[in-house]
Design an enzyme around this catalytic site. Structure first.
Site, short mmCIF file in Angstrom:
data_model
loop_
_atom_site.label_atom_id
_atom_site.label_comp_id
_atom_site.label_asym_id
_atom_site.label_seq_id
_atom_site.Cartn_x
_atom_site.Cartn_y
_atom_site.Cartn_z
N ARG A 139 0.88 -1.18 0.00
CA ARG A 139 0.00 0.00 0.00
C ARG A 139 0.91 1.22 0.00
NH1 ARG A 139 -4.33 0.51 4.86
NH2 ARG A 139 -2.42 0.92 6.02
N MET A 328 -34.36 7.14 4.02
CA MET A 328 -33.24 8.05 4.22
C MET A 328 -33.12 8.48 5.69
SD MET A 328 -32.30 11.61 2.26
CE MET A 328 -32.24 10.89 0.63
N ASP A 329 -34.27 8.78 6.31
CA ASP A 329 -34.25 9.32 7.67
C ASP A 329 -34.99 8.47 8.68
OD1 ASP A 329 -33.31 11.99 6.53
OD2 ASP A 329 -35.27 11.74 5.59
#
Ligand SMILES: *Cc1c(COP(=O)(O)O)cnc(C)c1O
Length: 393
Positions: A139, A328-329
């Site tokens: 990495r 979403m909420d």
């Protein structure tokens, strides 16, 4: 965007007593001459960088680590003066910012050293750096011997041209990162250690003395707490009370205390008829008359939509199912009877005898425990508990 006010009952509770217990267990496991670096990158794995950093430093950590310069500056602006190592790559032109805030950076190639020399500024603190060696993670880090020798020779030339006092770039540490420390099999782990030891040998032969040598992450510490060649360890996931893997859970001699839990309460509870569809796409239909509770947490809060019809929650110590698609909420829970709107709904954490662990959620999402607290978004306020009491932090 920062949300300080809390006008809905959804919160993550961060138990600083658990952080303290975990850090001190690791502190006791390590020999006194090994320093402990608390890894608080990514907002302390979603737990909140500033309070976690302060707690870790108060419990025996002497170093902090982050990934981004922005994260390091946030800690400095909170008044934290402990040394901070930046794991991530800092584009060389930003060297003076790291100098100004006294942030130690990581170098990954010999050419970086020359570029940094062109950017460091006088009349502010010198820039300290640790060299990252790639021993098999592929990495970041210097991968080949020629490049390491090149870096050593650049540095020694620079040392000859400068004195300790006017040296603007200071080589303070060398480290590597393990790719398989959390696995049962140690072949690759041993191979990485051999490569790292060879590099340390090479540096010694060139007559360089580097103050800090480090390698172990949580799994590395659990596996070899007394590793002889290092004098600093980098504790991340297990400081938060999570095991790097199920194999490591078997190897560790003390138990960890998870610091993160996630809670909400109902926005609405109602009874519905049999054969009632629930949420977008009606992926769930009630069988029989049921109580449904709506909770104000959804995928914008980081409650991944793939947990729809998969995750459970705890209410009054009982397990209930999330039904229908997570919105979403908001999300919807099927209840076994009516409850008070104010009853606590726990999505992660324990109630009574039962617990929904971070590991359980990670399994359902086919990911690792590290990702779960990180995914809980900025919309969910972090509330801190210390000495068993809520604190402002
Ligand atoms: C994140 C990170 C760590 C911490 O690893 P854990 O497995 O969470 O203990 C240590 N070193 C480096 C370089 C890292 O990026």
């Amino acid at each position: 965007m920062d949300i300080h006010a809390q006008y809905r009952h959804t919160w993550a509770e961060i138990n600083l007593d658990a952080i303290r217990a975990n850090v001190s267990s690791f502190r006791k496991l390590l020999s006194p001459d090994k320093e402990l670096m608390a890894v608080v990158k990514a907002n302390a794995y979603g737990h909140g960088a500033i309070p976690i950093a302060k707690e870790a430093l108060a419990t025996g950590a002497t170093w902090l680590a982050v990934s981004l310069l922005e994260e390091a500056i946030q800690l400095r602006k909170a008044g934290i003066e402990a040394p901070i190592l930046l794991f991530g790559y800092l584009p060389e032109e930003f060297a003076p910012i790291a100098q100004q805030y006294k942030i130690t950076i990581s170098i990954n190639e010999a050419s970086s050293f020359l570029e940094l020399l062109a950017h460091v500024q006088q009349d502010i603190p010198p820039l300290t750096f640790h060299v990252k060696v790639d021993t098999g993670m592929s990495r970041l880090g210097i991968g080949d011997e020629t490049d390491i020798l090149q870096l050593i020779s650049h540095y020694q030339e620079y040392q000859e041209k400068t004195t300790q006092d006017n040296r603007l770039l200071r080589w303070e540490g060398i480290y590597t990162h393990l790719a398989t420390a959390d696995e049962e099999d140690t072949v690759y782990f041993d191979k990485q250690i051999t490569v790292f030891k060879n590099v340390l040998e090479l540096i010694k032969k060139q007559g360089l003395e580097i103050p800090y040598v480090h390698m172990e992450n949580s799994a590395g510490i659990i596996r070899v707490p007394q590793f002889p060649d290092t004098n600093l360890v980098r504790l991340g996931i297990s400081m938060y009370g999570l095991y790097p893997s199920s194999e490591m859970k078997k190897k560790i001699s003390f138990s960890l205390q998870p610091a993160f839990s996630l809670h909400t309460s109902f926005s609405l509870i109602k009874q519905v008829k049999t054969n009632t569809g629930v949420s977008y796409g009606v992926t769930y239909v009630t069988e029989g008359v049921k109580w449904l509770g709506t909770i104000p947490i959804g995928y914008a809060d980081g409650w991944n939509r793939r947990l729809s019809n998969q995750a459970d929650v705890l209410v009054m110590g009982h397990r209930m199912k999330l039904v229908g698609k997570i919105c979403m909420d908001q999300s919807i829970v099927e209840l076994d009877h009516n409850y008070s709107k104010h009853d606590r709904v726990t999505l992660i954490g324990s109630q009574g005898e039962d617990e929904i662990s971070i590991d359980e959620i990670a399994r359902k999402l086919d990911t690792i425990n590290y990702e779960i607290p990180c995914m809980i978004s900025y919309r969910v306020p972090r509330i801190y508990v210390k000495d068993g009491k809520k604190v402002m932090d």
